[in-house]
Design a protein around this motif. Structure first.
Motif, mmCIF file in Angstrom:
data_model
loop_
_atom_site.group_PDB
_atom_site.id
_atom_site.type_symbol
_atom_site.label_atom_id
_atom_site.label_comp_id
_atom_site.label_asym_id
_atom_site.label_seq_id
_atom_site.Cartn_x
_atom_site.Cartn_y
_atom_site.Cartn_z
ATOM 1 N N GLU A 116 -3.595 1.268 -4.153
ATOM 2 C CA GLU A 116 -3.130 2.564 -4.646
ATOM 3 C C GLU A 116 -4.194 3.644 -4.506
ATOM 4 O O GLU A 116 -4.277 4.567 -5.322
ATOM 5 N N VAL A 117 -4.965 3.559 -3.423
ATOM 6 C CA VAL A 117 -6.093 4.478 -3.291
ATOM 7 C C VAL A 117 -5.644 5.921 -3.033
ATOM 8 O O VAL A 117 -6.436 6.854 -3.225
ATOM 9 N N TYR A 118 -4.386 6.118 -2.607
ATOM 10 C CA TYR A 118 -3.877 7.482 -2.386
ATOM 11 C C TYR A 118 -2.979 7.947 -3.540
ATOM 12 O O TYR A 118 -2.431 9.048 -3.480
ATOM 13 N N ARG A 119 -2.827 7.116 -4.551
ATOM 14 C CA ARG A 119 -2.048 7.522 -5.712
ATOM 15 C C ARG A 119 -2.719 8.730 -6.391
ATOM 16 O O ARG A 119 -3.940 8.878 -6.327
ATOM 17 N N LEU A 120 -1.938 9.568 -6.989
ATOM 18 C CA LEU A 120 -2.338 10.818 -7.642
ATOM 19 C C LEU A 120 -2.397 11.981 -6.664
ATOM 20 O O LEU A 120 -2.667 13.115 -7.058
ATOM 21 N N LEU A 121 -2.142 11.697 -5.370
ATOM 22 C CA LEU A 121 -2.125 12.768 -4.379
ATOM 23 C C LEU A 121 -0.758 12.836 -3.698
ATOM 24 O O LEU A 121 -0.645 12.974 -2.488
ATOM 25 N N ASN B 247 0.859 -1.187 0.000
ATOM 26 C CA ASN B 247 0.000 0.000 0.000
ATOM 27 C C ASN B 247 0.896 1.238 0.000
ATOM 28 O O ASN B 247 1.404 1.643 1.035
ATOM 29 N N PHE B 248 1.089 1.814 -1.192
ATOM 30 C CA PHE B 248 1.856 3.054 -1.328
ATOM 31 C C PHE B 248 1.151 3.956 -2.346
ATOM 32 O O PHE B 248 0.778 3.475 -3.414
ATOM 33 N N PRO B 249 1.003 5.248 -2.044
ATOM 34 C CA PRO B 249 1.298 5.943 -0.800
ATOM 35 C C PRO B 249 0.608 5.263 0.380
ATOM 36 O O PRO B 249 -0.520 4.791 0.258
ATOM 37 N N PRO C 221 6.330 14.428 8.804
ATOM 38 C CA PRO C 221 5.519 14.800 7.636
ATOM 39 C C PRO C 221 5.429 13.672 6.618
ATOM 40 O O PRO C 221 6.437 13.072 6.238
ATOM 41 N N PRO C 222 4.226 13.368 6.148
ATOM 42 C CA PRO C 222 4.066 12.372 5.083
ATOM 43 C C PRO C 222 4.545 12.935 3.755
ATOM 44 O O PRO C 222 4.615 14.156 3.572
ATOM 45 N N ARG C 223 4.856 12.040 2.818
ATOM 46 C CA ARG C 223 5.286 12.459 1.486
ATOM 47 C C ARG C 223 4.148 12.437 0.472
ATOM 48 O O ARG C 223 4.252 13.025 -0.600
ATOM 49 N N ALA C 224 3.086 11.756 0.809
ATOM 50 C CA ALA C 224 1.984 11.601 -0.146
ATOM 51 C C ALA C 224 0.720 11.228 0.605
ATOM 52 O O ALA C 224 0.764 10.788 1.757
ATOM 53 N N GLY C 225 -0.402 11.414 -0.064
ATOM 54 C CA GLY C 225 -1.665 10.997 0.513
ATOM 55 C C GLY C 225 -2.256 12.020 1.459
ATOM 56 O O GLY C 225 -1.854 13.181 1.502
#
Length: 369
Positions: A190-195, A157-159, A303-307
């Motif tokens: 990949e539900v957070y992909r594109l963010l 699961n990434f992001p 801090p997160p890098r994505a999502g």
């Protein structure tokens, strides 16, 4: 299937999500209003909406919707896509198709509970590999390869939820390669992909990297359309897709017709929809960083890098889960305790997707004293 354990995260939200005034742990971007979405339609998609008939839809999904989903990939065509009722149905169907007694499944943790528990409930041996918080929540390649060896299903699961971690592109390619090396399938949530907070950090979709890799997507997170309940499975493995489609005949059969058309509208306007989402998240990243700095004795922010989520450590009197329950009950501030993700009793998940997050942080600050 064996009896599944209680879904800790969903039960927590069922108790508090619609009673707490400030939801500081939501994983989706604030939902778009219907008129806001319809204002983005082109003439063709507006005609689809205006002429919509409320009958059954194609089991695989509306052809135009599958075509728009395929556009998010480089090697996937419309016939490589199966529309599902959110990502949850996709996970359930994939685990049912791929895991059973005598099988092994590998899963990166912490993770959304169904990513490992559905396979376990189906009778599979589940091998978990923990991300390392001391190395920015990195995945150890040797541990991952060992867990995935011989597994029929390897799940990543990434992001990442709940940490916002994101490997580099080459590292991700190696993760996918290890997941399929033993002949099984790599399932990539990949539900957070594109963010991604920096679009240059965007990873390729796993389904584009190998024919036995599967990408799971959804309209809920980056697109801010959780109420549509539209998700999907994308893979070049047509045999697997056919097995999953047959299982879907026993669950939802087909998607909601209005939801499919609205998803088409959003995907055709995706650059503007994603720009809206990214603007909300990036503004809230700054707000959380400032809040954590002001409460550095209580909150350690990574801090997160994505999502849309982060996973800070908190210092409170007593168990974090009890504190978070009292926070929701007495102050109307909802945080998700790390215990719902397993062995993370000193952390909470913070969501970055709601516009009222700064006001919620003010309420949290008053509760902290």
């Amino acid at each position: 299937m064996d009896v599944l354990p209680e879904f800790a995260l969903e039960r927590w939200f069922a108790r508090w999500e619609f009673t707490a005034r400030w939801n500081l742990s939501a994983s989706d971007v604030e939902g778009m209003r219907l008129d806001e979405l319809l204002a983005l339609t082109d003439p063709d998609t507006r005609e689809l909406w205006d002429d919509l008939a409320l009958g059954y839809t194609e089991s695989a999904g509306h052809p135009l919707l599958r075509a728009e989903i395929a556009e998010l990939h480089t090697t996937i065509g419309p016939d490589d896509v199966l529309v599902c009722a959110g990502a949850e149905e996709a996970i359930l169907l994939l685990a049912t198709a791929l895991a059973g007694p005598g099988d092994a499944a590998a899963c990166v943790v912490p993770a959304y509970q169904s990513l490992h528990e559905v396979a376990r409930g189906a009778g599979a041996e589940v091998r978990t590999v923990a991300l390392d918080p001391s190395r920015g929540w990195a995945l150890d390649p040797g541990e991952w390869a060992a867990a995935a060896d011989g597994a029929r299903m390897a799940v990543v699961n990434f992001p990442h939820n709940p940490t916002g971690a994101l490997p580099g592109a080459e590292e991700f390619r190696r993760i996918v390669a290890a997941g399929v090396a033993g002949g099984g399938h790599l399932v990539s949530d990949e539900v957070y992909r594109l963010l991604e907070h920096d679009p240059d950090d965007r990873l390729p979709a796993a389904a584009d990297l190998h024919e036995r890799a599967v990408s799971v997507g959804v309209m809920s997170k980056a697109f801010g359309l959780a109420g549509l309940r539209i998700g999907w499975i994308a893979t070049r493995d047509r045999d697997l897709l056919a097995r999953v489609a047959r299982l879907k005949d026993y669950t939802t059969i087909c998607a909601s017709a209005p939801s499919e058309v609205l998803a088409i509208c959003a995907l055709r306007a995706r650059e503007r929809v994603l720009e809206r989402a990214r603007g909300i998240v990036l503004a809230n990243l700054g707000a959380v960083a400032a809040f954590a700095a002001a409460h550095a004795d209580r909150i350690t922010w990574e801090p997160p890098r994505a999502g849309t989520v982060g996973f800070p450590r908190v210092a409170v009197d007593g168990p974090v889960e009890e504190w978070a329950g009292a926070l929701a009950r007495d102050h109307g501030v909802l945080l998700l305790p790390g215990a719902v993700f397993g062995d993370h009793p000193d952390r909470v998940r913070i969501g970055l997707g709601r516009r009222d997050l700064p006001a919620g942080l003010d309420a949290l600050g008053r509760a902290l004293g």
